[in-house]
Design an enzyme around this catalytic site. Structure first.
Site, PDB file in Angstrom:
ATOM      1  N   SER A   1       1.506   7.492 -10.901  1.00  0.00           N
ATOM      2  CA  SER A   1       1.416   7.412  -9.447  1.00  0.00           C
ATOM      3  C   SER A   1       2.800   7.247  -8.851  1.00  0.00           C
ATOM      4  O   SER A   1       3.704   6.677  -9.475  1.00  0.00           O
ATOM      5  CB  SER A   1       0.548   6.228  -9.030  1.00  0.00           C
ATOM      6  OG  SER A   1       0.623   6.001  -7.630  1.00  0.00           O
TER       7      SER A   1
ATOM      8  N   TYR B   1      -0.461  -2.922  -9.735  1.00  0.00           N
ATOM      9  CA  TYR B   1      -0.747  -1.498  -9.898  1.00  0.00           C
ATOM     10  C   TYR B   1       0.544  -0.712 -10.103  1.00  0.00           C
ATOM     11  O   TYR B   1       0.657   0.112 -11.030  1.00  0.00           O
ATOM     12  CB  TYR B   1      -1.506  -0.968  -8.684  1.00  0.00           C
ATOM     13  CG  TYR B   1      -1.732   0.513  -8.728  1.00  0.00           C
ATOM     14  CD1 TYR B   1      -2.674   1.073  -9.589  1.00  0.00           C
ATOM     15  CD2 TYR B   1      -0.978   1.371  -7.922  1.00  0.00           C
ATOM     16  CE1 TYR B   1      -2.870   2.441  -9.645  1.00  0.00           C
ATOM     17  CE2 TYR B   1      -1.177   2.738  -7.971  1.00  0.00           C
ATOM     18  CZ  TYR B   1      -2.113   3.270  -8.831  1.00  0.00           C
ATOM     19  OH  TYR B   1      -2.308   4.634  -8.891  1.00  0.00           O
TER      20      TYR B   1
END
Length: 268
Positions: free
Chosen positions: A131, A157
């Site tokens: 990501s 994350y």
């Protein structure tokens, strides 16, 4: 096109399921892994493919999965480490790790290593769904990988996604001469169940509220396939700068000829 065996974790929902459908249409042998049995069984029935169930929040399940896959499939041409998500309040797994770090990174790390002999023998392509959050959200502290001192769902994350990239780069460096090629990529802003597994009501609300602006998994899979079926690969070179125990990165993106394109186009 030569049939390939394509293994996709996180393959029972979202972009993983969309990738599985696309690979089946291309004529490949597809195997999916999901953490919810009902969803994995449903996709397996729909596509007529093998499915396996494992919760990456328990490494014993990952080990058992890896051993089963290793014994069942003598050849794996593409391993797509796609399982993951964003969590809420900090939780520690039964294995003693912060949940986000384990589900998003350690699970794939362990599974890849269990399958390594098969991957080498198959000259496999290993893909990691990462990501842009690796750059935007991460503040990785190598002395606090479990975020015991400074935790937020977004930081955890981002840290896990940066760990994905670092692992992928090292996997490629160590094993490219033995036939493995590895690449990590940002799939884009995709409307999937990515945010459904958090225990944070705020994150769920934000994700669902903004879902209108996100692309569907099917369209994203089609776009990614069109991109990588050319004989090039976009790669990110990350420069590491360490200050004390904290790691900073800068990224330079280039497009290069890619022997990994064959593997990538099978699942994206």
């Amino acid at each position: 096109m030569t049939e390939k065996t394509v293994l996709i974790t996180g393959g029972s929902d979202g972009i993983g399921a969309a990738a599985a459908r696309h690979a089946v249409r291309q004529g490949h042998r597809v195997v999916i892994v999901g953490h919810q049995r009902a969803k994995a069984e449903a996709v397996g029935r729909e596509l007529g493919i093998d499915h396996h169930v494992a919760d990456f929040a328990e490494l014993a399940q990952v080990r058992a999965l890896g051993e089963t896959l290793r014994d069942t499939y003598p050849r794996i041409d593409v391993l797509a480490n796609n399982a993951g998500g964003i969590m809420g309040d900090r939780e520690v797994t039964v294995d003693g790790y912060e949940r986000t770090f384990q589900v998003n990174h350690l699970g794939a790390f362990l599974l890849t290593h269990i399958l390594l002999p098969t991957l080498i023998a198959s000259r496999a392509k290993v893909l990691q769904t990462s990501s842009v959050g690796a750059k935007a959200l991460s503040d990785l502290d190598i002395d606090d990988l479990q975020n015991e001192r400074k935790y937020s769902p977004m930081k955890a994350y981002g840290d896990s996604k940066l760990a994905n990239i670092l692992f992928t780069a090292e996997l490629d460096r160590r094993y490219r001469d033995q036939g493995i090629s590895a690449a990590a990529f940002h799939p884009g802003n995709v409307a999937s169940s990515f945010g459904n597994y958090t225990n944070s009501k705020l994150i769920r609300f934000a994700y669902r509220t903004l879902s209108w602006a996100l692309i569907t998994p099917r369209k994203r899979t089609t776009r990614k396939t069109k991109t990588v079926t050319t004989r090039t690969r976009t790669v990110s070179t990350k420069t590491m700068r360490t200050k004390g125990t904290r790691t900073r990165t800068s990224t330079r993106t280039t497009t290069v000829p890619a022997d990994a394109a064959d593997g990538a186009r099978s699942v994206r």
